[in-house]
Design an enzyme around this catalytic site. Structure first.
Site, short mmCIF file in Angstrom:
data_model
loop_
_atom_site.label_atom_id
_atom_site.label_comp_id
_atom_site.label_asym_id
_atom_site.label_seq_id
_atom_site.Cartn_x
_atom_site.Cartn_y
_atom_site.Cartn_z
N ARG A 1 64.24 157.74 -33.44
CA ARG A 1 65.39 158.69 -33.34
C ARG A 1 64.99 159.92 -33.32
NH1 ARG A 1 67.27 160.19 -37.86
NH2 ARG A 1 67.33 158.29 -38.88
N TYR B 1 85.58 167.94 -16.58
CA TYR B 1 85.69 166.37 -16.82
C TYR B 1 86.58 166.17 -17.87
CZ TYR B 1 83.66 161.81 -17.48
OH TYR B 1 83.41 160.52 -17.70
N ASP C 1 77.70 172.53 -16.96
CA ASP C 1 77.77 171.22 -16.82
C ASP C 1 77.16 170.90 -15.11
OD1 ASP C 1 77.94 168.33 -15.87
OD2 ASP C 1 79.52 168.09 -17.32
N LYS D 1 74.52 159.83 -13.64
CA LYS D 1 75.09 159.96 -12.23
C LYS D 1 73.77 160.20 -11.41
CE LYS D 1 78.85 160.08 -14.43
NZ LYS D 1 79.83 160.99 -14.89
C1 LIG Z 1 80.33 161.55 -16.19
C2 LIG Z 1 80.59 162.90 -16.56
C3 LIG Z 1 80.26 163.29 -17.82
C4 LIG Z 1 80.29 162.34 -19.09
O1 LIG Z 1 79.00 161.70 -18.88
P1 LIG Z 1 78.67 160.19 -19.74
O2 LIG Z 1 77.22 159.89 -19.34
O3 LIG Z 1 79.73 159.39 -18.69
O4 LIG Z 1 79.05 160.54 -21.13
C5 LIG Z 1 80.06 164.54 -18.23
N1 LIG Z 1 80.49 165.62 -17.12
C6 LIG Z 1 80.55 165.36 -15.89
C7 LIG Z 1 80.63 166.21 -14.73
C8 LIG Z 1 80.38 163.83 -15.46
O5 LIG Z 1 80.68 163.67 -14.19
#
Ligand SMILES: *Cc1c(COP(=O)(O)O)cnc(C)c1O
Length: 395
Positions: free
Chosen positions: A50, A102, A174, A199
Site C-alpha cells: 500500500r 468532468y 487535469d 484513458k
Molecule cells: C475519466 C476522467 C476522470 C475520472 O477518472 P476515473 O479513472 O474514471 O476515476 C477525471 N477527469 C477526466 C477529464 C476524465 O476523463
C-alpha cells in the site's frame, strides 16, 4: 549513461532491461504485498505494497518523467487522483474549478464543499471577468481542465498559472484528455498534473487508474504519504498494464488525432451537422490557444446534429464501428450521448446552460482505419435525417 530526455524514448524505454534478478527486458510485475526487512529495525526500499511497490513506483517515475515533474503518486482511479490533489486543502480554503469540469470531479468537489471540508467556486475559466472575480476571493487552489468535456473548450494554462502564482494559489491541471504526449502543463507553470490513466495513458480500456504528478519532489512526498494514509494507491497489476499501455502512447495518439481531424473536417461539411467542437478546426474558439499550448489537437471531439435528440438516437442506432459507451482514450472508437449518459445527472436546464444539447454526440476516435470510421459516420448521418425532408421540395 545519460538519462533519455525525449518523452517518446521515456515512454518506450523506462524500466527496460534494468532487472537485476534475471536480466528481464520487460520490467517484471511484483505482486508481493510485503517485503523482507534486511535486518532488525531496517526496512528495504519497499516494506508494504500500500505504501510502495516496485511496479507502481516504476509507473510513477515514468509518469513524472513524461510530464517533466519531480515525482508522482499512482492512485486507484482518476477520481482518487483528483481527491489526492485536493487533499491538503483545509476548511475555509477556496478551490476554484471550471463550471464544465468532468462530472465525477464536479460531484466530488461539491460533496467536499457540502461537508465543509473546503470551499469551492465553479466558474467559467474562459471568461476573464469570472476569473478576476474568483481571484478577488483569495483562492488557495485553481483547478483547470483543458480541453473540457464534452465541448472541448480550451483555456490558457500559462495565463491562469501566472495569475494564480501572483495570488499565491496552487494550480492543478487535469491533463487526461491530451496526455503528456500532447500537453505538458508543468512546463507552463503549474504545480500538479492530474490524470485518469484509465484513458489515453493505459489506452486499452482495461484499467481504471489515476496519478498526480508534481513539479516539486517535496509535494509528491506529501501526496504519497496521504495516499498511504487513506489507502488510495493503485494496484501493482494495474500499474503493470498501464506501463505496458504507455509504451505505445505516442504512436497511438498520433494516429488517433490524425483520424480525428479528418472526421472533424468531414462532419463540418455535413448538412446534418449543426456544429463541430474540435480545437483542431480553425473555426474553434480555442484553436489559437490550443495551437500554442498543445503539441497536437487530440482525438476527442463532439458535434451537434441538426435533428436534435431524435437524430442522435437514429445515429447511435446505426453506427456499426463506433461503440455506444462512456469513457475514452482506448484503441477502439466510442460514441457517447452526453445528455443521456455522462451528463444525465445534470437537470435539463443546467445541461442547456452548459451547452449540452440533446443532439450533441461525443466521439473518442480509436485506431481503426480512417476510411472505415468515416464510412460508418456517413451511414449514421444519413440515418439521422428524418424520413420526411425537413423542408418541402419546391414543385
Ligand atoms: C475519466 C476522467 C476522470 C475520472 O477518472 P476515473 O479513472 O474514471 O476515476 C477525471 N477527469 C477526466 C477529464 C476524465 O476523463
Amino acid at each position: 549513461m545519460t538519462k533519455p530526455r525525449n518523452p517518446r524514448t521515456i515512454a518506450a524505454r523506462k524500466g527496460i532491461a534494468v532487472d537485476t534478478s534475471f536480466g528481464a527486458v520487460a520490467p517484471p510485475i511484483h505482486l508481493s504485498t510485503t517485503y523482507v526487512f534486511p535486518e532488525f529495525e531496517r526496512a528495504g526500499t519497499h516494506d508494504y505494497s500500500r505504501t510502495s511497490n516496485p511496479t507502481r513506483s516504476l509507473l510513477a517515475e515514468t509518469l513524472a518523467e513524461l510530464e517533466g515533474g519531480e515525482g508522482a503518486v499512482v492512485t486507484s482511479s482518476g477520481m482518487a487522483a483528483v481527491d489526492l490533489a485536493t487533499s491538503q486543502l483545509r476548511a475555509f480554503d477556496l478551490l476554484v474549478a471550471p463550471h464544465d469540469c468532468y462530472g465525477g470531479t464536479h460531484r466530488l468537489l461539491s460533496a467536499r464543499r457540502d461537508m465543509k471540508h473546503f470551499d469551492v467556486m465553479f466558474v467559467d475559466q474562459g471568461n476573464p471577468e469570472h476569473m478576476e472575480e474568483a481571484f478577488s476571493a483569495s483562492p488557495t487552489m485553481i483547478f483547470i481542465e483543458t480541453p473540457s468535456n464534452p465541448l472541448m473548450r480550451v483555456v490558457d494554462i500559462r495565463a491562469i498559472a501566472e495569475r494564480a502564482r501572483r495570488a499565491g494559489a496552487k494550480i492543478a491541471v487535469d491533463n487526461t484528455f491530451l496526455s503528456p504526449a500532447l500537453q505538458r502543463p508543468l512546463a507552463l507553470g503549474v504545480d500538479y498534473v492530474i490524470h485518469s490513466t484509465t484513458k489515453y495513458l493505459n489506452g486499452h480500456s482495461d484499467v481504471v487508474g489515476g496519478a498526480v504528478v508534481c513539479a516539486k519532489k517535496s509535494e509528491a512526498d506529501i501526496f504519497a504519504a496521504w495516499a498511504n494514509i487513506v489507502g488510495t494507491t493503485g494496484s501493482a497489476f494495474d500499474a503493470y498494464l498501464t506501463l505496458r499501455g504507455i509504451r505505445t502512447l505516442f504512436p497511438r495518439i498520433a494516429q488517433q488525432q490524425q483520424s480525428a481531424l479528418a472526421i472533424a473536417r468531414h462532419l463540418a461539411k455535413s448538412a446534418s451537422v449543426e456544429r463541430v467542437h474540435y480545437p483542431g478546426l480553425p473555426s474553434h474558439p480555442g484553436h489559437t490557444i490550443a495551437k500554442a499550448q498543445q503539441s497536437g489537437f487530440g482525438a476527442m471531439l463532439s458535434f451537434e446534429l441538426a435533428g436534435g435528440g431524435e437524430a442522435a438516437r437514429r445515429f447511435v442506432e446505426t453506427v456499426r464501428i463506433f461503440t455506444l459507451a462512456e469513457s475514452l482514450g482506448g484503441v477502439e472508437s466510442l460514441v457517447a450521448h452526453p445528455a443521456t449518459m455522462t451528463h444525465a445527472g445534470m437537470d435539463a436546464d443546467a445541461r442547456q446552460a452548459a451547452g449540452i444539447t440533446d443532439g450533441l454526440l461525443r466521439l473518442s476516435v480509436g485506431l481503426e482505419a480512417e476510411e472505415d470510421l468515416i464510412e460508418d459516420l456517413e451511414a449514421a448521418l444519413a440515418a439521422s435525417r428524418p424520413a420526411r425532408p425537413l423542408r418541402k421540395k419546391r414543385a
